[in-house]
Write a protein that holds these residues in place. Structure first.
Motif, short mmCIF file in Angstrom:
data_model
loop_
_atom_site.label_atom_id
_atom_site.label_comp_id
_atom_site.label_asym_id
_atom_site.label_seq_id
_atom_site.Cartn_x
_atom_site.Cartn_y
_atom_site.Cartn_z
N MET A 248 -8.86 -3.78 2.64
CA MET A 248 -7.49 -3.53 2.18
C MET A 248 -7.52 -2.47 1.09
O MET A 248 -8.38 -2.49 0.22
CB MET A 248 -6.88 -4.82 1.63
N ALA B 154 5.53 -4.71 7.81
CA ALA B 154 6.33 -3.49 7.92
C ALA B 154 7.82 -3.80 8.02
O ALA B 154 8.66 -3.04 7.55
CB ALA B 154 5.88 -2.68 9.14
N ARG C 295 -1.73 5.18 -3.21
CA ARG C 295 -2.71 4.33 -2.54
C ARG C 295 -3.82 3.90 -3.49
O ARG C 295 -4.27 2.76 -3.48
CB ARG C 295 -3.31 5.07 -1.34
N SER D 170 9.37 -4.02 4.38
CA SER D 170 9.01 -2.95 3.45
C SER D 170 9.98 -2.94 2.27
O SER D 170 11.17 -3.25 2.43
CB SER D 170 9.07 -1.60 4.17
N ARG E 70 6.30 2.37 6.12
CA ARG E 70 5.11 1.57 6.41
C ARG E 70 4.08 1.67 5.29
O ARG E 70 3.41 0.69 4.96
CB ARG E 70 4.49 2.02 7.74
N GLN F 135 1.93 -4.94 0.15
CA GLN F 135 1.30 -6.01 0.92
C GLN F 135 2.35 -6.93 1.56
O GLN F 135 2.33 -8.15 1.40
CB GLN F 135 0.35 -6.81 0.02
N ASP G 105 2.54 -1.34 3.02
CA ASP G 105 1.10 -1.54 2.84
C ASP G 105 0.76 -1.69 1.37
O ASP G 105 -0.03 -2.56 0.97
CB ASP G 105 0.36 -0.35 3.46
#
Length: 298
Positions: free
Chosen positions: A1, A74, A127, A77, A64, A71, A68
């Motif tokens: 992850m 989708a 990210r 979101s 999406r 967590q 992510d």
């Protein structure tokens, strides 16, 4: 992850009273040029390309990506594709950064009330942390906003998330002007983990030069009351108030939710009266301390 450096920002259109309600005539051309150059340099240093997302296919990818980061499935979101599409259609902007592995950061902003000359950043996420992508993304937002006549950006962030506090107050030079208890209500995702959603409202003057060095926690007089971890918690010196928060509240929520809840209550009890007394958070030290000073009387 994937690990994430992220900020979830409020979708409310309310602009704080401290943001001027009279729009300036124009944004100086020099400020626009400087912002564009700064954004391009920041993206180059981070090794990414940042551009606006406008077509539905790209907006779906951004949605999406946000799911992510937070967590969630989708289908849940933080901002679904139809909402992002509406933001863009209404004159706002969705930016995303891409590298060889795909989308690495994304943000969305909308305009506030016309007289405020402010934009409201509804969400921003990266990210990973520590690579300059978040800074580049924020600079892209800044350049876009200045080019359209906005001079202030507003957003909210969790006062317990120290990395975001340092980024917002220490690196960007924003100021936190108000504290709101349980802004969203409970959010059941992988970041908030059903914690109460207290938020600070950040205000970032876009046309002003970057801030110089700000005060760091040094020889302030410590309050005897300890933090939930037993270490020093609050302090005062001639410049104002100081308040410490945990280094990684997101990890703490997963490991010890009762202790994380203690931190929420303790920081709330410490900061609310200080904000109510007319102070604002103007800095955040690398050791995890908020610095709160008096508002400029002008």
């Amino acid at each position: 992850m994937r690990t994430a450096r992220n900020r979830r920002d409020a979708a409310s259109m309310r602009i704080p009273a401290s943001v001027p309600r009279t729009a300036p005539a124009t944004v100086p051309a020099s400020a626009q040029v400087s912002a564009t150059e700064t954004a391009a340099l920041a993206a180059s240093r981070a090794g990414v390309r940042i551009q606006p997302a406008e077509d539905l296919a790209t907006l779906r990818l951004v949605s999406r990506f946000l799911a992510d980061v937070w967590q969630t499935p989708a289908s849940r979101s933080p901002l679904p594709p139809d909402v992002l599409r509406a933001f863009v259609h209404a004159g706002g902007a969705v930016h995303y950064a891409r590298d060889e592995d795909g989308i690495t950061a994304a943000s969305a902003l909308i305009f506030g009330p016309p007289a405020s000359s402010a934009v409201y950043s509804t969400i921003a996420a990266t990210r990973t942390s520590g690579h300059g992508v978040g800074f580049a993304l924020k600079q892209a937002q800044r350049a876009w906003a200045l080019d359209r006549g906005a001079t202030t950006m507003v957003w909210t962030f969790d006062p317990l998330v120290s990395r975001n506090a340092h980024f917002n107050l220490g690196k960007l030079g924003a100021t936190a002007v108000e504290y709101t208890v349980d802004f969203y209500g409970r959010i059941d995702d992988g970041v908030n983990t059903d914690d109460e959603t207290d938020r600070l409202t950040a205000v970032w003057p876009l046309a002003e030069p970057p801030p110089g060095p700000r005060a760091d926690f040094g020889s302030a007089e410590l309050d005897p009351r300890p933090a939930p971890d037993g270490e020093p918690f609050t302090a005062r010196d001639e410049t104002g108030h100081w308040c410490r928060v945990p280094l990684d509240i997101v990890a703490l929520r997963r490991q010890d939710q009762p202790l994380a809840a203690e931190w929420r209550a303790a920081v709330r009890d410490a900061l609310l009266p200080v904000f109510d007394a007319g102070f604002t958070a103007t800095g955040f030290s690398r050791s995890g301390w908020y610095h709160l000073t008096r508002k400029d009387p002008s």
